[in-house]
Write an enzyme that holds these catalytic residues in place. Structure first.
Site, PDB file in Angstrom:
ATOM      1  N   ASP A 227       5.550  -3.345  -6.190  1.00 20.36           N
ATOM      2  CA  ASP A 227       5.058  -3.569  -4.833  1.00 20.36           C
ATOM      3  C   ASP A 227       4.286  -4.888  -4.845  1.00 20.36           C
ATOM      4  OD1 ASP A 227       3.966  -3.117  -2.102  1.00 20.36           O
ATOM      5  OD2 ASP A 227       4.760  -1.103  -2.404  1.00 20.36           O
ATOM      6  N   HIS A 301       7.713  -5.980   0.316  1.00 21.01           N
ATOM      7  CA  HIS A 301       6.807  -5.436  -0.721  1.00 21.01           C
ATOM      8  C   HIS A 301       7.022  -6.114  -2.079  1.00 21.01           C
ATOM      9  CE1 HIS A 301       4.940  -2.068   1.507  1.00 21.01           C
ATOM     10  NE2 HIS A 301       6.080  -2.039   2.178  1.00 21.01           N
ATOM     11  N   ASP A 377      11.755  -0.658   2.727  1.00 22.52           N
ATOM     12  CA  ASP A 377      10.834  -0.358   3.827  1.00 22.52           C
ATOM     13  C   ASP A 377       9.999  -1.579   4.223  1.00 22.52           C
ATOM     14  OD1 ASP A 377       9.666  -0.144   1.248  1.00 22.52           O
ATOM     15  OD2 ASP A 377       7.883   0.746   2.141  1.00 22.52           O
ATOM     16  N   GLU A 378       9.539  -1.533   5.446  1.00 24.20           N
ATOM     17  CA  GLU A 378       8.519  -2.444   5.973  1.00 24.20           C
ATOM     18  C   GLU A 378       8.757  -3.899   5.581  1.00 24.20           C
ATOM     19  OE1 GLU A 378       4.738   0.568   6.212  1.00 24.20           O
ATOM     20  OE2 GLU A 378       5.113  -0.356   4.283  1.00 24.20           O
ATOM     21  N   TRP A 444      10.979   8.778   6.078  1.00 25.05           N
ATOM     22  CA  TRP A 444       9.512   8.732   5.964  1.00 25.05           C
ATOM     23  C   TRP A 444       8.830   8.490   7.297  1.00 25.05           C
ATOM     24  CZ3 TRP A 444       6.004   4.656   6.747  1.00 25.05           C
ATOM     25  CH2 TRP A 444       6.566   3.388   6.977  1.00 25.05           C
ATOM     26  N   TYR A 469       2.829  13.007   3.278  1.00 29.90           N
ATOM     27  CA  TYR A 469       2.162  11.840   2.701  1.00 29.90           C
ATOM     28  C   TYR A 469       0.858  12.302   2.060  1.00 29.90           C
ATOM     29  CZ  TYR A 469       5.164   7.911   3.648  1.00 29.90           C
ATOM     30  OH  TYR A 469       6.194   7.006   3.577  1.00 29.90           O
ATOM     31  N   ASP A 471      -1.264  10.723   0.530  1.00 23.41           N
ATOM     32  CA  ASP A 471      -2.405   9.796   0.621  1.00 23.41           C
ATOM     33  C   ASP A 471      -3.229  10.031   1.881  1.00 23.41           C
ATOM     34  OD1 ASP A 471      -0.115   8.868   2.047  1.00 23.41           O
ATOM     35  OD2 ASP A 471      -0.975   6.862   2.196  1.00 23.41           O
ATOM     36  N   TRP A 515       0.944   7.686  -2.234  1.00 24.77           N
ATOM     37  CA  TRP A 515       0.654   6.240  -2.204  1.00 24.77           C
ATOM     38  C   TRP A 515      -0.772   6.061  -2.699  1.00 24.77           C
ATOM     39  CZ3 TRP A 515       4.914   3.614  -1.579  1.00 24.77           C
ATOM     40  CH2 TRP A 515       5.960   4.158  -0.832  1.00 24.77           C
ATOM     41  N   GLU A 517      -3.009   3.298  -2.627  1.00 22.62           N
ATOM     42  CA  GLU A 517      -3.932   2.228  -2.218  1.00 22.62           C
ATOM     43  C   GLU A 517      -5.390   2.673  -2.380  1.00 22.62           C
ATOM     44  OE1 GLU A 517      -1.229   3.064  -0.477  1.00 22.62           O
ATOM     45  OE2 GLU A 517      -0.441   1.381   0.695  1.00 22.62           O
TER      46      GLU A 517
HETATM   47  C1  ACM Z   1       6.539   3.722   3.257  1.00 23.61           C
HETATM   48  O1  ACM Z   1       5.600   4.522   3.438  1.00 23.61           O
HETATM   49  N1  ACM Z   1       6.366   2.436   3.531  1.00 23.61           N
HETATM   50  C2  ACM Z   1       7.823   4.166   2.763  1.00 23.61           C
END
Ligand code: ACM
Length: 659
Positions: A227, A301, A377-378, A444, A469, A471, A515, A517
């Site tokens: 990432d 990412h 993603d993103e 997701w 999720y 997180d 996740w 973070e």
């Molecule tokens: C994601 O949560 N960006 C897959």
């Protein structure tokens, strides 16, 4: 098609309805005695506190006692079963002090029998098992070793909680209640994703994490290996990915608002797994019937890759650094966003595909399973869209927009992955602009992507935010690290993994995503994983009709005790009061308090004193007095504080008013 054996209470529930007024008193009496008996029998079964709850549990008489004389009987020439026997011995040895013998036959009084069915039992599939426990013998039979392994997990959960201890527990009688259990999973993909990029977790810790997941019959660990914040896997042909990409400047604080690297500051936080580490992890997980799914997240990412090889982006910015958790994006609240640093690979550059070919060649060689995850993603498309070279490429290839360009990229990646004899899986953005043939989709952004992919006849894994999720905040926000949304245990447990409109034939299963973070430590990784992973395990394994929230919470509380024995962290958020604030017609605040756990007492104060069991006990909406500074709340169970002290000032309460 599967035909589960019914538990007594299920049979009772399915009896034809009989009006008690239409039958004689004597018959009524017999009926009630029978019903009471059945209820008690079911009670015993549920007292076993198994997670995930099996397909059926039929209690027997008496109990089996594990002792130093117990022998595990494994048929000859079954090395996989020998390994499972060694695993069981290793698990029970520290607390019991017994070294269980393994042999091909036994005339011992106390036997645990592992048996592979010579003719497969279609009801069990590949992962199911039967576990029959009587006072002299435990028999686990299955069609394949994984079924035996899951039978062993159930057996371990039936032993007293002290079996989880790492120290000798000489006072405990190692009794297992007699039961006849039939069990098999609802879904073949039962996963958890661990993000090792945002924070790095050592190989030894990942092993511990895997070991714990196996206890709950998970069979996939998805490792988010790359990432913006770190590249975590050795790629021998691209050494800078780890010599540069695995390290960032150290920061403590809220991830996403950390300070940018100072000029000349040394990147000292990070780490990576060597290919030998990965092989060791894969072997360790395989012995626990868990497949590791690697994720290389591209084309977005990718800042860690670009810090290593800046020539792979359109901006070719040689000042790119592995990101230490700074804020480099703006989110507009409608799913749209802008990245202020280019973190995307250039989809129009052949060098990018040569790079990815090297990466996926090495990844395919060390991860022996079917799927490779390519993220997807993103991905911010602004740098692509503003680049004249990219624009010319799009014109030449009749690519209309950024989504189609990403789709072009994803299809190229799919070809690379397929050339390595692997299947591709990606986040649901890979649907945009047209999905690559054969690709599997991880849904997701809610369930929409999963529904769409299933209609396109692509395999689907449901891992939606917020419910799956891990997180997300799971309790009272004021005492948790800041994360943008909440998923309480109940939200996760009650989530319908087969939403209306989905073609369930294409749903492989589901996955919780951790996740990291805001997860800097191993202890916090566990805190965020459990108990919500229990909810996902049960949803993925147990028949939908067997799932029941109130009963689940009681079993969760029992597993907390098992975690206490083992020394594993978990979140006690189910004991924290849920605080709901309303304003009445006269503009006065009223406060309602509930909790996810049952049998809790809630104590509160509105006079700035610390609440305990001598404070007012909540028994209905509180009229918050005018002029009060704050509400303080704590929950108790059996006269012990279990929830954390929550203190909310009046201004905070006002912000929470629900209209
Ligand atoms: C994601 O949560 N960006 C897959």
């Amino acid at each position: 098609m599967k035909f589960p054996v019914k538990t007594p209470i299920q049979n009772y529930n399915q009896m034809p309805a009989i009006s008690l007024n239409s039958i004689s008193s004597w018959t009524k009496f017999l009926f009630l005695i029978g019903a009471t008996f059945l209820f008690c029998v079911e009670g015993t079964a549920q007292d076993n506190s198994l997670i995930p709850i099996p397909v059926s549990v039929n209690p027997g008489n008496g109990s089996f006692v594990l002792s130093a004389q117990t022998t595990i009987v494994v048929p000859s020439k079954q090395p996989e079963l020998q390994k499972i026997a060694a695993y069981l011995t290793e698990k029970v040895s520290p607390p019991t002090g017994f070294t269980l013998k393994t042999s091909e036959s036994s005339n011992s009084e106390s036997v645990i029998d592992f048996l592979l069915n010579s003719k497969p039992d279609p009801q069990l599939g590949t992962e199911g098992y039967t576990l029959v426990i009587n006072p002299v013998k435990v028999s686990i039979s299955a069609n394949s070793p994984s079924g035996i392994f899951y039978g062993v997990q159930t057996l371990l959960q039936l032993l007293p909680k002290e079996i989880e201890s790492k120290n000798l527990q000489s006072e405990v009688k190692w009794e297992v209640p007699a039961n006849s259990i039939l069990d098999y999973p609802r879904f073949p993909w039962r996963g958890i994703m661990l993000d090792v990029s945002r924070h790095f977790f050592s190989k030894d810790y990942v092993m511990e994490y895997i070991d714990q997941l196996a206890r709950y019959k998970f069979n996939r660990l998805h490792l988010h290996l790359t990432d913006d914040n770190g590249w975590r896997v050795e790629i021998k042909s691209l050494p800078k990915l780890t010599s540069v990409g695995a390290w960032r400047v150290p920061r403590t604080g809220t991830f996403g608002s950390n300070a940018v690297p100072k000029p000349g500051e040394k990147p000292s936080y990070g780490g990576f797994y060597t290919q030998d580490d990965i092989k060791e992890l894969v072997r360790f997980a395989k012995d626990r019937f868990i497949e590791i799914v690697p994720e290389i997240d591209v084309p977005g990412h990718s800042m860690a890759a670009l810090a290593s090889y800046p020539e792979l982006s359109v901006t070719k910015d040689t000042t790119t650094k592995v990101n230490p958790g700074t804020n480099f994006s703006t989110w507009f609240g409608n799913g749209k966003f802008e990245m202020h640093i280019d973190n995307t690979l250039n989809p129009t550059d052949e060098k990018v595909y040569q790079f990815l070919d090297k990466v996926f060649t090495e990844i395919a060689a060390i991860f022996p399973y079917e799927y490779i995850h390519m993220g997807g993603d993103e991905c911010y498309k602004g740098y692509w869209e503003r680049d004249p070279g990219v624009q010319a490429f799009m014109k030449k290839n009749k690519i209309k927009n950024g989504e189609e360009l990403q789709s072009y990229f994803v299809k190229r990646v799919a070809k690379i992955i397929s050339a390595k004899k692997k299947k591709m899986i990606g986040w649901d953005e890979i649907l945009e602009g047209g999905i690559a043939p054969g690709a599997a989709v991880m849904s997701w952004r809610g369930t929409k992507g999963g529904i769409e992919a299933s209609h396109l006849k692509h395999p689907v894994v449901m891992s939606p935010a917020p419910q799956y999720y891990l997180d997300m905040v799971q309790g009272e926000r004021s005492i948790e690290p800041p994360v943008y949304s909440t998923a309480r245990l109940k939200d996760t447990y009650l989530f319908n993994v087969l939403p209306e409109g989905i073609d369930s034939a294409f749903v492989m299963g589901g996955q919780g995503n951790l996740w990291t973070e805001q997860i800097p430590t191993e202890a916090h990784a566990e805190y965020m994983t459990y108990p919500r992973a229990f909810a996902i395990a049960e949803t993925m394994w147990s028949p939908n009709g067997r799932r029941q929230w109130d009963n689940f919470v009681m079993r969760v509380e029992d597993h907390f005790q098992r975690f206490d024995e083992r020394g594993i962290n978990y979140s006690p958020s189910i004991y924290d009061p849920i605080i709901e604030v309303k304003k009445d017609d006269n503009g006065k605040l009223t406060i309602e308090l509930t909790s996810e756990a049952q049998d809790v007492d809630i104590f509160y104060t509105v006079d700035n004193t610390i609440p305990n069991q001598y404070a007012p006990k909540y028994n209905g909406a509180i009229n918050f007095p005018e002029g009060a500074d704050m509400l303080r709340v704590i929950t108790y169970q059996n006269n012990k504080p279990l929830g954390r002290l929550i203190s909310l000032e009046t201004v905070d309460l006002e912000k929470r008013i629900v209209k």
